[in-house]
Design a protein around this motif. Structure first.
Motif, PDB file in Angstrom:
ATOM      1  N   GLN A  21      -4.372   2.684  -6.078  1.00  0.00           N
ATOM      2  CA  GLN A  21      -4.182   2.994  -4.658  1.00  0.00           C
ATOM      3  C   GLN A  21      -5.512   2.993  -3.916  1.00  0.00           C
ATOM      4  O   GLN A  21      -5.637   2.393  -2.848  1.00  0.00           O
ATOM      5  CB  GLN A  21      -3.493   4.345  -4.485  1.00  0.00           C
ATOM      6  CG  GLN A  21      -3.275   4.677  -3.023  1.00  0.00           C
ATOM      7  CD  GLN A  21      -3.022   6.135  -2.761  1.00  0.00           C
ATOM      8  OE1 GLN A  21      -3.354   6.995  -3.559  1.00  0.00           O
ATOM      9  NE2 GLN A  21      -2.433   6.412  -1.612  1.00  0.00           N
ATOM     10  N   MET A  22      -6.507   3.640  -4.474  1.00  0.00           N
ATOM     11  CA  MET A  22      -7.795   3.726  -3.795  1.00  0.00           C
ATOM     12  C   MET A  22      -8.470   2.362  -3.706  1.00  0.00           C
ATOM     13  O   MET A  22      -9.058   2.025  -2.681  1.00  0.00           O
ATOM     14  CB  MET A  22      -8.718   4.726  -4.507  1.00  0.00           C
ATOM     15  CG  MET A  22      -8.306   6.168  -4.339  1.00  0.00           C
ATOM     16  SD  MET A  22      -8.402   6.734  -2.624  1.00  0.00           S
ATOM     17  CE  MET A  22      -6.710   6.564  -2.091  1.00  0.00           C
TER      18      MET A  22
ATOM     19  N   TYR B 139       0.829  -1.201   0.000  1.00  0.00           N
ATOM     20  CA  TYR B 139       0.000   0.000   0.000  1.00  0.00           C
ATOM     21  C   TYR B 139       0.869   1.258   0.000  1.00  0.00           C
ATOM     22  O   TYR B 139       0.576   2.220  -0.713  1.00  0.00           O
ATOM     23  CB  TYR B 139      -0.976   0.015   1.179  1.00  0.00           C
ATOM     24  CG  TYR B 139      -1.845   1.243   1.139  1.00  0.00           C
ATOM     25  CD1 TYR B 139      -2.831   1.373   0.166  1.00  0.00           C
ATOM     26  CD2 TYR B 139      -1.643   2.298   2.013  1.00  0.00           C
ATOM     27  CE1 TYR B 139      -3.594   2.524   0.086  1.00  0.00           C
ATOM     28  CE2 TYR B 139      -2.409   3.448   1.945  1.00  0.00           C
ATOM     29  CZ  TYR B 139      -3.377   3.558   0.972  1.00  0.00           C
ATOM     30  OH  TYR B 139      -4.129   4.701   0.879  1.00  0.00           O
TER      31      TYR B 139
ATOM     32  N   SER C  10       1.040   4.329  -2.784  1.00  0.00           N
ATOM     33  CA  SER C  10       1.008   5.751  -2.430  1.00  0.00           C
ATOM     34  C   SER C  10       2.163   6.495  -3.078  1.00  0.00           C
ATOM     35  O   SER C  10       1.993   7.603  -3.608  1.00  0.00           O
ATOM     36  CB  SER C  10       1.072   5.925  -0.908  1.00  0.00           C
ATOM     37  OG  SER C  10      -0.020   5.306  -0.295  1.00  0.00           O
TER      38      SER C  10
ATOM     39  N   THR D 222      -6.975  -0.521  -3.590  1.00  0.00           N
ATOM     40  CA  THR D 222      -6.235  -1.266  -2.573  1.00  0.00           C
ATOM     41  C   THR D 222      -6.703  -0.848  -1.185  1.00  0.00           C
ATOM     42  O   THR D 222      -6.964  -1.698  -0.323  1.00  0.00           O
ATOM     43  CB  THR D 222      -4.717  -1.045  -2.729  1.00  0.00           C
ATOM     44  OG1 THR D 222      -4.318  -1.460  -4.043  1.00  0.00           O
ATOM     45  CG2 THR D 222      -3.936  -1.839  -1.685  1.00  0.00           C
ATOM     46  N   LEU D 223      -6.849   0.443  -0.979  1.00  0.00           N
ATOM     47  CA  LEU D 223      -7.345   0.948   0.305  1.00  0.00           C
ATOM     48  C   LEU D 223      -8.758   0.434   0.588  1.00  0.00           C
ATOM     49  O   LEU D 223      -9.072   0.062   1.723  1.00  0.00           O
ATOM     50  CB  LEU D 223      -7.327   2.475   0.307  1.00  0.00           C
ATOM     51  CG  LEU D 223      -7.828   3.160   1.574  1.00  0.00           C
ATOM     52  CD1 LEU D 223      -6.973   2.784   2.776  1.00  0.00           C
ATOM     53  CD2 LEU D 223      -7.837   4.671   1.374  1.00  0.00           C
ATOM     54  N   GLU D 224      -9.601   0.384  -0.431  1.00  0.00           N
ATOM     55  CA  GLU D 224     -10.973  -0.097  -0.269  1.00  0.00           C
ATOM     56  C   GLU D 224     -11.008  -1.569   0.142  1.00  0.00           C
ATOM     57  O   GLU D 224     -11.918  -1.996   0.859  1.00  0.00           O
ATOM     58  CB  GLU D 224     -11.759   0.113  -1.566  1.00  0.00           C
ATOM     59  CG  GLU D 224     -12.006   1.583  -1.881  1.00  0.00           C
ATOM     60  CD  GLU D 224     -12.318   1.859  -3.344  1.00  0.00           C
ATOM     61  OE1 GLU D 224     -12.391   0.905  -4.158  1.00  0.00           O
ATOM     62  OE2 GLU D 224     -12.478   3.039  -3.689  1.00  0.00           O
TER      63      GLU D 224
ATOM     64  N   MET E 160      -8.481  -3.201   1.830  1.00  0.00           N
ATOM     65  CA  MET E 160      -7.738  -3.481   3.063  1.00  0.00           C
ATOM     66  C   MET E 160      -8.655  -3.788   4.254  1.00  0.00           C
ATOM     67  O   MET E 160      -8.364  -4.720   5.014  1.00  0.00           O
ATOM     68  CB  MET E 160      -6.787  -2.325   3.398  1.00  0.00           C
ATOM     69  CG  MET E 160      -5.644  -2.161   2.405  1.00  0.00           C
ATOM     70  SD  MET E 160      -4.373  -3.400   2.543  1.00  0.00           S
ATOM     71  CE  MET E 160      -3.256  -2.584   3.655  1.00  0.00           C
TER      72      MET E 160
END
Length: 129
Positions: A50-51, A16, A20, A53-55, A57
């Motif tokens: 990135q977004m 992650y 970034s 991946t964040l969603e 996690m």
């Protein structure tokens, strides 16, 4: 102890962090100034990796840890590595074109679904039996 799962957790967080940094590089490369997040398609695809991946996690990490606790540290870690590989394949494909993101998405989604099913199924099984 859950050493394998801890290492995979750190690897997922490192990935992650990598996404970034890729967004920061893409901002510079494509001239996308903060706070903008749209307008340049090559930047937008990297930003979406990135977004996305964040969603994922908050789905991935609890499932990973609950699977490790209820079923197996080693199996959870192996599935976690598959998830990370899927995210890498997703990153490589999506960076090239929207149409190429599918295989990586499928790999990581399948790993996450297995983790989640184990995270839910094992405690339910123990309650019933």
């Amino acid at each position: 102890m859950y050493h394998d799962t801890a290492i995979v957790t750190c690897l997922a967080i490192a990935f992650y962090f990598f996404t970034s940094a890729a967004v920061a590089r893409a901002r510079y490369t494509f001239g996308v100034k903060l706070p903008a997040i749209s307008g340049q398609p090559d930047f937008e695809r990297i930003f979406r990796v990135q977004m996305n991946t964040l969603e994922w996690m908050p789905i991935f990490l609890p499932s990973l840890w609950l699977f490790a606790i209820y079923i197996s540290d080693a199996i959870a870690a192996a599935l976690g590595v598959v998830w990370i590989i899927g995210r890498i394949v997703y990153f490589i494909g999506y960076r090239q074109a929207v149409e190429k993101r599918g295989p990586g998405f499928g790999i990581q989604a399948l790993a996450c679904i297995v983790l989640w099913c184990g995270a839910l199924g094992a405690p339910v099984w123990k309650i019933i039996h």
